[in-house]
Write a protein that holds these residues in place. Sequence first.
Motif, PDB file in Angstrom:
ATOM      1  N   LYS A  28     -56.342 -42.011 121.238  1.00 34.81           N
ATOM      2  CA  LYS A  28     -55.544 -41.971 119.791  1.00 34.81           C
ATOM      3  C   LYS A  28     -54.108 -42.527 120.104  1.00 34.81           C
ATOM      4  CE  LYS A  28     -58.313 -38.017 118.169  1.00 34.81           C
ATOM      5  NZ  LYS A  28     -58.157 -36.745 117.480  1.00 34.81           N
ATOM      6  N   THR A  29     -53.666 -43.377 119.113  1.00 34.98           N
ATOM      7  CA  THR A  29     -52.473 -43.855 119.362  1.00 34.98           C
ATOM      8  C   THR A  29     -51.560 -42.950 118.634  1.00 34.98           C
ATOM      9  OG1 THR A  29     -52.678 -45.194 117.084  1.00 34.98           O
ATOM     10  CG2 THR A  29     -53.270 -46.408 119.257  1.00 34.98           C
ATOM     11  N   ARG A  30     -50.178 -42.908 119.374  1.00 36.67           N
ATOM     12  CA  ARG A  30     -49.142 -42.160 118.673  1.00 36.67           C
ATOM     13  C   ARG A  30     -48.837 -42.658 117.471  1.00 36.67           C
ATOM     14  NH1 ARG A  30     -43.464 -41.068 119.209  1.00 36.67           N
ATOM     15  NH2 ARG A  30     -42.992 -42.951 119.849  1.00 36.67           N
ATOM     16  N   THR A  31     -48.446 -41.951 116.355  1.00 30.11           N
ATOM     17  CA  THR A  31     -48.140 -42.383 115.121  1.00 30.11           C
ATOM     18  C   THR A  31     -46.558 -41.937 114.735  1.00 30.11           C
ATOM     19  OG1 THR A  31     -48.832 -40.530 113.892  1.00 30.11           O
ATOM     20  CG2 THR A  31     -50.283 -42.365 114.033  1.00 30.11           C
ATOM     21  N   GLY A  32     -45.863 -41.137 115.384  1.00 30.93           N
ATOM     22  CA  GLY A  32     -44.807 -40.859 115.221  1.00 30.93           C
ATOM     23  C   GLY A  32     -44.144 -39.366 115.884  1.00 30.93           C
ATOM     24  N   ARG A  33     -43.409 -38.712 115.229  1.00 25.12           N
ATOM     25  CA  ARG A  33     -43.196 -37.337 115.771  1.00 25.12           C
ATOM     26  C   ARG A  33     -42.894 -36.448 114.534  1.00 25.12           C
ATOM     27  NH1 ARG A  33     -42.055 -36.920 120.786  1.00 25.12           N
ATOM     28  NH2 ARG A  33     -41.335 -38.469 122.146  1.00 25.12           N
ATOM     29  N   GLY A  34     -43.466 -35.106 114.799  1.00 24.80           N
ATOM     30  CA  GLY A  34     -43.479 -34.249 113.692  1.00 24.80           C
ATOM     31  C   GLY A  34     -42.016 -33.594 113.460  1.00 24.80           C
ATOM     32  N   THR A  35     -41.975 -32.510 112.545  1.00 19.17           N
ATOM     33  CA  THR A  35     -40.674 -32.062 112.127  1.00 19.17           C
ATOM     34  C   THR A  35     -40.088 -31.226 113.550  1.00 19.17           C
ATOM     35  OG1 THR A  35     -41.654 -30.241 111.367  1.00 19.17           O
ATOM     36  CG2 THR A  35     -41.047 -31.946 110.064  1.00 19.17           C
ATOM     37  N   ASP A  36     -40.978 -30.860 114.377  1.00 18.03           N
ATOM     38  CA  ASP A  36     -40.406 -30.157 115.508  1.00 18.03           C
ATOM     39  C   ASP A  36     -40.212 -30.830 116.843  1.00 18.03           C
ATOM     40  OD1 ASP A  36     -43.067 -31.061 116.051  1.00 18.03           O
ATOM     41  OD2 ASP A  36     -43.687 -28.920 116.977  1.00 18.03           O
ATOM     42  N   GLY A  37     -40.372 -32.242 116.536  1.00 15.95           N
ATOM     43  CA  GLY A  37     -40.107 -33.303 117.533  1.00 15.95           C
ATOM     44  C   GLY A  37     -41.301 -33.618 118.448  1.00 15.95           C
ATOM     45  N   ALA A  38     -42.403 -32.907 118.251  1.00 18.03           N
ATOM     46  CA  ALA A  38     -43.663 -33.179 118.986  1.00 18.03           C
ATOM     47  C   ALA A  38     -44.419 -34.392 118.618  1.00 18.03           C
ATOM     48  CB  ALA A  38     -44.449 -31.889 119.055  1.00 18.03           C
ATOM     49  N   PRO A  39     -44.728 -35.154 119.475  1.00 19.82           N
ATOM     50  CA  PRO A  39     -45.817 -36.527 119.113  1.00 19.82           C
ATOM     51  C   PRO A  39     -46.718 -36.140 117.993  1.00 19.82           C
ATOM     52  CG  PRO A  39     -45.975 -35.885 121.305  1.00 19.82           C
ATOM     53  CD  PRO A  39     -45.034 -34.888 121.119  1.00 19.82           C
ATOM     54  N   THR A  40     -46.932 -37.069 117.201  1.00 22.85           N
ATOM     55  CA  THR A  40     -48.189 -37.015 116.432  1.00 22.85           C
ATOM     56  C   THR A  40     -49.168 -38.242 116.838  1.00 22.85           C
ATOM     57  OG1 THR A  40     -47.150 -38.081 114.448  1.00 22.85           O
ATOM     58  CG2 THR A  40     -47.001 -35.553 114.395  1.00 22.85           C
ATOM     59  N   PHE A  41     -50.520 -37.982 116.506  1.00 20.01           N
ATOM     60  CA  PHE A  41     -51.324 -38.947 116.724  1.00 20.01           C
ATOM     61  C   PHE A  41     -52.299 -39.348 115.615  1.00 20.01           C
ATOM     62  CE2 PHE A  41     -50.034 -36.914 120.743  1.00 20.01           C
ATOM     63  CZ  PHE A  41     -49.546 -37.979 121.450  1.00 20.01           C
ATOM     64  N   SER A  42     -52.550 -40.570 115.654  1.00 17.79           N
ATOM     65  CA  SER A  42     -53.801 -40.733 114.507  1.00 17.79           C
ATOM     66  C   SER A  42     -55.020 -40.016 114.614  1.00 17.79           C
ATOM     67  CB  SER A  42     -54.288 -42.397 114.995  1.00 17.79           C
ATOM     68  OG  SER A  42     -55.128 -42.838 114.109  1.00 17.79           O
ATOM     69  N   THR A  43     -55.421 -39.961 113.383  1.00 11.57           N
ATOM     70  CA  THR A  43     -57.153 -39.362 113.243  1.00 11.57           C
ATOM     71  C   THR A  43     -57.935 -40.152 113.712  1.00 11.57           C
ATOM     72  OG1 THR A  43     -56.917 -39.880 110.864  1.00 11.57           O
ATOM     73  CG2 THR A  43     -56.042 -37.777 111.668  1.00 11.57           C
TER      74      THR A  43
END
Length: 108
Positions: free
Chosen positions: A18-33
């Motif tokens: 799953k590719t990284r899509t950005g960062r959440g409000t807490d700074g943790a990485p977010t990933f594609s569904t």
Amino acid sequence: MSLEYEFRDLMPQSVIVKTRTGRGTDGAPTFSTAASTYRARVVNVNTEMRDQAGVVKVARYEVWVHSTGILAVDSRYQLPDGATPPVLSIDIFPDDGGNHHSRVRFGW
């Protein structure tokens, strides 16, 4: 049997990416569904190596991935046992037609 089929036969497992899509409000990485599944060979290893910053790390898994694409270090990789270890390095191996497969080393 051609060489390509023999090579694919050496990769009996699958790795989900799953590719990284950005960062959440807490700074943790977010990933594609959406996820991509690649044929792979997962090998347990204990190999010392240096990460991109030059720090000595121990690679716990070495995964050979059958993909002509470029795999990203910041993607999330799920191994067949469900583990999602951090990526230490990615190496791309070409043949006469371009990229052929990759080796991804994971730590912990």
